[in-house]
Design an enzyme around this catalytic site. Structure first.
Site, mmCIF file in Angstrom:
data_model
loop_
_atom_site.group_PDB
_atom_site.id
_atom_site.type_symbol
_atom_site.label_atom_id
_atom_site.label_comp_id
_atom_site.label_asym_id
_atom_site.label_seq_id
_atom_site.Cartn_x
_atom_site.Cartn_y
_atom_site.Cartn_z
ATOM 1 N N SER A 52 0.805 -1.228 0.000
ATOM 2 C CA SER A 52 0.000 0.000 0.000
ATOM 3 C C SER A 52 0.835 1.273 0.000
ATOM 4 O O SER A 52 0.323 2.344 -0.313
ATOM 5 C CB SER A 52 -0.950 0.021 1.202
ATOM 6 O OG SER A 52 -0.240 0.178 2.408
ATOM 7 N N LYS A 170 0.853 4.620 6.937
ATOM 8 C CA LYS A 170 0.354 5.427 5.818
ATOM 9 C C LYS A 170 0.995 6.809 5.913
ATOM 10 O O LYS A 170 1.689 7.139 6.871
ATOM 11 C CB LYS A 170 -1.168 5.587 5.872
ATOM 12 C CG LYS A 170 -1.969 4.300 5.961
ATOM 13 C CD LYS A 170 -1.950 3.486 4.698
ATOM 14 C CE LYS A 170 -2.765 2.208 4.853
ATOM 15 N NZ LYS A 170 -2.609 1.304 3.685
#
Length: 395
Positions: A52, A170
Site C-alpha cells: 500500500s 500510511k
C-alpha cells in the site's frame, strides 16, 4: 540481581559469588526490562507487510519507528507479554494481553507534532481482521488491503484495545483542522494541491500503437500491465516519473490517470467513508471536501454531516448519541453541535489505487498514533537483500 545494592557491608564479609545460572538469569531479566523500555518509549521495529505504500516503502522493508518524535504513548493495556503485540506466537487467536487493567490515553512530550505528509505508524481504528469459518461482508474491503490472491470470504472484524489493534503505516495527508478533498485523483488540502510523493503510484491507462519493449520497461522498474482493456490499451501502476518516461515512448499514443476503468469500479460508494450515499456520493478518486476534527473545535450537527462524525462522537470519544424527535441527543442532552476532545488525522497510502486507508474507514484519532517511520534498517526481495535501501531515512 542485587536489589539491595545501597546497603553497606558492615562486617566486610566477602560477597557470595553468583552461580552461572544466576548470572544468566540476571542478565536475561535486565535485557528484557531494557528492551521493553526501549520498545515502549524510544523506538520499535516494524515490517512492511503489504504494497500500500509502494514504491516509497516496499514489502519486506524493515523499519525503525520513532516513538520519541511525537512523544511516546503510555501503554493503555499494561498487562501484556513482552515483545508480543496482541496474539501469542504459534497460536491463532490466543490474546497476549489482559484487559483487567486499562489506563487512559496519555502521551509524553515529543520533539514535534504530527505534520502533513509525515509517514506515520498507527493502530488501525476500525477493528482487526481475523480468519474465521463463516463468510463475512467485509470480504471486498479486505481485497483492497491484501489483494485478490490472498483473501477468501472467511474473515470478520474483531475489536481489541486501542494499543493492541494491528499496526498500519500510511502518509498523513491532512492534520487536525485541515479540509481535504480529492478531485480526479489529485489531493487538495485547504484548497491547495498537495505534493505528490516521488515514490507514490497510481493506475494509468496506456494506449499503444505496437507492443512496448519489455527490456526498456524493466530498466524503468515498470512491471505489468496488471490489466488489459483491449488489444492496444492496458493499465499500469506507475510513479509520476515512470508515467512521464512512458509519455516519451514513440509507440505510446495516449496515457492518462485511470479512474472508473480500473479495479475501483468493482467497489461501489458504500465502501467509501462515511458510507452514506444519500448525502455523500464520494469515490476514492473524487472525495470531499471534508473537515478533519481538531481538539477544541466545534461543528454544527445536521443530517448532512452526522455520518462524518458519528464514530468520532460515539466510539473514539466515548459519548452516547441518538436521534430523537428530530434532535440529536448526546449523553442525554439535546444539542445541535459537538466540540471535539482529540485531534484527528487523514492517512493515505502512496500506492493510491491499492491502499485501504482513510478513504474507506475515516479519521485516525491521536490516541491511535504509535510513532513516526524513521529509517529502513533491512530490506529484502526475491533477489535477496536490497542493499541500496539499507539505512535509508523515510520521507
Amino acid at each position: 540481581m542485587n536489589l539491595a545494592f545501597w546497603k553497606n557491608n558492615k562486617d566486610k564479609q566477602p560477597k557470595k559469588k553468583k552461580s552461572v545460572a544466576r548470572e544468566w538469569l540476571d542478565a536475561g531479566i535486565f535485557a528484557i526490562i531494557a528492551a521493553t523500555l526501549i520498545r515502549t518509549f524510544i523506538f520499535e521495529a516494524y515490517t512492511i507487510p503489504t504494497p500500500s505504500m509502494e514504491k516509497t516503502l516496499l514489502v519486506n522493508d524493515f523499519l525503525f519507528v520513532s516513538k520519541i518524535s511525537y512523544g511516546p504513548r503510555i501503554p493503555m493495556t499494561p498487562l501484556a507479554v513482552p515483545f508480543v503485540h496482541h496474539t501469542m506466537p504459534f497460536t491463532k487467536n490466543t490474546p497476549a494481553f489482559s484487559e483487567a487493567v486499562q489506563w487512559k490515553y496519555r502521551r509524553l512530550p515529543g520533539f514535534t507534532d504530527i505534520k502533513r505528509y509525515d509517514v506515520v505508524v498507527f493502530n488501525f481504528p476500525e477493528g482487526d481482521t481475523v480468519a474465521l469459518d463463516q463468510p463475512d461482508p467485509s470480504y471486498y474491503r479486505l481485497v483492497r488491503l491484501y489483494g485478490w490472491s490472498q483473501v477468501n470470504n472467511t474473515y470478520k472484524i474483531i475489536h481489541r484495545p486501542v494499543d493492541k489493534t494491528e499496526n498500519y503505516i500510511k502518509r498523513c495527508m491532512a492534520e487536525a483542522g485541515d479540509t481535504i478533498s480529492i478531485v480526479h485523483g489529485q489531493v487538495f488540502v485547504n484548497g491547495q494541491a498537495a505534493p505528490v510523493p516521488p515514490g507514490s503510484q497510481h493506475n494509468y491507462v496506456v494506449e499503444i500503437s505496437e507492443p512496448l519493449n519489455p527490456t526498456r520497461l524493466d530498466d524503468l522498474g515498470i512491471s505489468g500491465p496488471f490489466q488489459t482493456i483491449n488489444a492496444n490499451t492496458f493499465e499500469y501502476n506507475l510513479t509520476p516519473a515512470q508515467a512521464e518516461a512512458l509519455k516519451q515512448f514513440p509507440v505510446v499514443k495516449n496515457i492518462h490517470m485511470a479512474e472508473d476503468e480500473n479495479i475501483n469500479a468493482l467497489f461501489d460508494m458504500n465502501d467509501i467513508f462515511p458510507h452514506d450515499t444519500i448525502h455523500h456520493r464520494w469515490t476514492d478518486e473524487n472525495f470531499g471536501p471534508l473537515y478533519i476534527p481538531k481538539k477544541g473545535a466545534t461543528v454544527k450537527l445536521d443530517d448532512s454531516n452526522i455520518s462524518l462524525y458519528d464514530r468520532v462522537i460515539r466510539v473514539y470519544e466515548g459519548n452516547t448519541l441518538e436521534r430523537k424527535d428530530g434532535k440529536f441527543i448526546i449523553n442525554g442532552q439535546p444539542t445541535d453541535s459537538y466540540t471535539f476532545k482529540m485531534n484527528y488525522y487523514w492517512m493515505m497510502g502512496d500506492n493510491r489505487n491499492n491502499s485501504l486507508d482513510s478513504r474507506y474507514w475515516g479519521f485516525v484519532p491521536e490516541d491511535h498514533v504509535v510513532g513516526k517511520a524513521w529509517m529502513i534498517w533491512m530490506s529484502y526481495g526475491e533477489g535477496g537483500i536490497r542493499w541500496s535501501r539499507l539505512f535509508r531515512t523515510i520521507k
